[in-house]
Design a protein around this motif. Structure first.
Motif, short mmCIF file in Angstrom:
data_model
loop_
_atom_site.label_atom_id
_atom_site.label_comp_id
_atom_site.label_asym_id
_atom_site.label_seq_id
_atom_site.Cartn_x
_atom_site.Cartn_y
_atom_site.Cartn_z
N UNK A 186 0.77 -1.19 -0.20
CA UNK A 186 0.19 -0.06 -0.14
C UNK A 186 0.84 1.39 -0.04
N UNK A 187 0.24 2.43 -0.31
CA UNK A 187 0.85 3.63 -0.18
C UNK A 187 -0.32 4.72 0.17
N UNK A 188 0.53 5.79 0.49
CA UNK A 188 -0.49 6.87 1.02
C UNK A 188 -0.39 8.07 0.00
N UNK A 189 -1.45 8.35 -0.75
CA UNK A 189 -1.46 9.24 -1.87
C UNK A 189 -2.53 9.35 -2.69
N UNK A 190 -2.44 9.71 -3.81
CA UNK A 190 -3.39 9.77 -4.90
C UNK A 190 -3.46 9.22 -6.19
N UNK A 191 -4.56 8.84 -6.69
CA UNK A 191 -4.68 8.14 -7.94
C UNK A 191 -5.75 8.70 -8.72
N UNK A 235 10.57 8.69 0.11
CA UNK A 235 10.38 10.27 -0.28
C UNK A 235 9.19 10.13 -1.07
N UNK A 236 8.95 9.40 -2.01
CA UNK A 236 7.79 9.44 -2.91
C UNK A 236 7.58 8.03 -3.49
N UNK A 237 6.64 7.65 -3.99
CA UNK A 237 6.26 6.73 -5.05
C UNK A 237 5.52 7.18 -6.29
N UNK A 238 5.70 7.12 -7.27
CA UNK A 238 5.19 7.78 -8.56
C UNK A 238 5.04 6.40 -9.58
N UNK A 239 3.77 6.26 -10.21
CA UNK A 239 3.79 5.18 -11.03
C UNK A 239 2.35 5.44 -11.85
N UNK A 240 2.43 3.99 -12.96
CA UNK A 240 1.37 4.06 -13.83
C UNK A 240 1.01 2.87 -14.04
N UNK A 241 -0.29 2.37 -14.05
CA UNK A 241 -0.68 1.11 -14.73
C UNK A 241 -1.86 1.29 -15.78
N UNK A 242 -1.73 0.29 -16.60
CA UNK A 242 -2.52 0.30 -17.77
C UNK A 242 -3.18 -1.34 -17.90
N UNK A 243 -4.42 -1.36 -17.91
CA UNK A 243 -5.15 -2.51 -17.86
C UNK A 243 -6.09 -2.60 -19.28
N UNK A 295 -2.36 6.73 -13.34
CA UNK A 295 -1.22 7.29 -12.70
C UNK A 295 -1.58 7.44 -11.41
N UNK A 296 -0.44 7.36 -10.42
CA UNK A 296 -0.71 7.47 -9.12
C UNK A 296 0.66 8.12 -8.37
N UNK A 297 0.45 8.67 -7.21
CA UNK A 297 1.71 9.17 -6.42
C UNK A 297 1.44 8.77 -4.79
N UNK A 298 2.40 8.55 -4.47
CA UNK A 298 2.33 8.17 -3.17
C UNK A 298 3.59 9.36 -2.24
N UNK A 299 3.03 9.80 -1.25
CA UNK A 299 3.69 10.58 -0.30
C UNK A 299 4.52 10.10 0.59
N UNK A 300 5.58 10.93 1.21
CA UNK A 300 6.75 10.40 2.17
C UNK A 300 5.91 9.48 3.12
N UNK A 301 6.55 8.31 3.55
CA UNK A 301 6.29 7.16 4.25
C UNK A 301 7.40 6.44 4.76
#
Length: 345
Positions: A151-156, A195-203, A173-179
């Protein structure tokens, strides 16, 4: 102890209401749940699998998972969801808040904010729901590749688009804040200050198939080191069904490892025998074969009997163990037997 009491009440409700898939608390609030437990044993003293640590003594709780989920329809288009899970590594008195988010849908778009599930793999969304996949546990070659972080804390944000009748595309796309993420490898606790997690998934989802691709970049420090590192993770998975047959395969690649598996399942009546082959390379070096059968006792309860053989490609390499088997003066190969039960309500 409170969580255990809630578990008992939920199980009683499930048994007393066998036709109910979830519990409607009000017109707009639903409670649902899931769980798994197993009897497992290896022929090696070295702890096997991160967060499970199965050894050569019969274990009755190495695979125990229980989760409760609350879904609320706040207003039209706006929903809230929370999921608390007693994971395999948790005590009953200390479960984990796996997700807790607000979601808003408008036309083809969906925005979520809060604690969210990392969408890297085919089974990421339902990783802890053993009833949702064919095996006793997801192939560890791939699903242990990121040390069990889920899991991550952020936005998608997700865009859902129908390419044609029966074919849907999702880009998210999604972005996770510091954790601070922690994982225990035996007696060693690893701490990753992310510091961050940033990513993208395509289904891409069709009538009888699904293709899932993902990318994530994480910037972190592994305590106590002051050095900041970046890790890029690439994943690709596919599942396809034809009649009674189902095939699944996934690959995960980053700069320190490469992992993959392929699985074949055949369903007849209430039984589904399966075979899975997987490999890990670079930092972990192993090959594994899993054979098993799943029995669907009801639409919400299933059992698995599974036999797994894992072979080391390099003597002393950790492979799928928590640590090197040399620390236990043990062989680098291991056999594992598992009998599990899964349920949902």
């Amino acid at each position: 102890m409170l969580f255990r009491r809630v578990v008992i009440v939920a199980l009683l409700v499930m048994l007393l209401q066998p036709a109910v898939a979830s519990i409607e608390l009000t017109d707009n609030i639903q409670l649902s749940g899931f769980g798994s437990t197993a009897i497992s044993k290896t022929d090696n003293r070295t702890p096997l699998f991160i967060s499970r640590e199965i050894i050569d003594e019969t274990c009755y709780d190495c695979d125990t998972v229980f989760g409760l989920q609350l879904d609320i329809d706040v207003v039209e288009g706006l929903t809230a969801s929370g999921q608390v899970v007693k994971r395999t590594q948790d005590k009953w008195s200390d479960p984990e808040l796996e997700w807790a988010y607000l979601a808003y849908e408008y036309n083809d778009f969906e925005i979520k904010a809060g604690r969210l599930r990392l969408p890297l793999f085919l089974a990421s969304e339902y990783y802890y729901v053993g009833q949702a996949y064919p095996w006793a546990r997801p192939p560890q070659e791939v699903y242990d590749s990121i040390l069990g972080f889920t899991s991550y804390d952020g936005l998608s944000m997700a865009w859902h688009y129908e390419l044609s009748d029966g074919l849907q595309l999702t880009v998210s796309p999604y972005y996770g804040f510091e954790r601070l993420n922690e994982v225990e490898l035996g007696a060693v606790k690893l701490e990753f200050d992310t510091e961050y997690m940033a990513g993208l998934y395509i289904d891409l989802v069709g009538f009888n198939y699904r293709i899932h691709s993902g990318f994530m970049q994480a910037k972190y420090q592994q305590r106590p080191s002051p050095n900041t590192e970046k890790l890029d993770i690439y994943t690709l998975g596919a599942e396809y069904s034809y009649g009674a047959w189902q095939w699944m395969a996934e690959v995960e690649v980053d700069r320190i490892q490469a992992n993959w598996y392929a699985s074949m399942i055949y369903a007849f009546d209430d039984f589904s025998p399966y075979i899975t082959y997987g490999e890990s390379h670079q930092s972990r070096k192993s090959k594994g074969v899993t054979t098993g059968v799943r029995y669907d006792a009801t639409s919400r309860i299933s059992l698995n009997l599974e036999y797994q053989m894992i072979f080391s490609v390099e003597e002393g390499n950790r492979g799928q163990f928590v640590t090197s088997p040399l620390a236990y003066a043990e062989s680098s190969d291991v056999d594992l037997v598992t009998f599990s039960i899964n349920f949902v309500f």
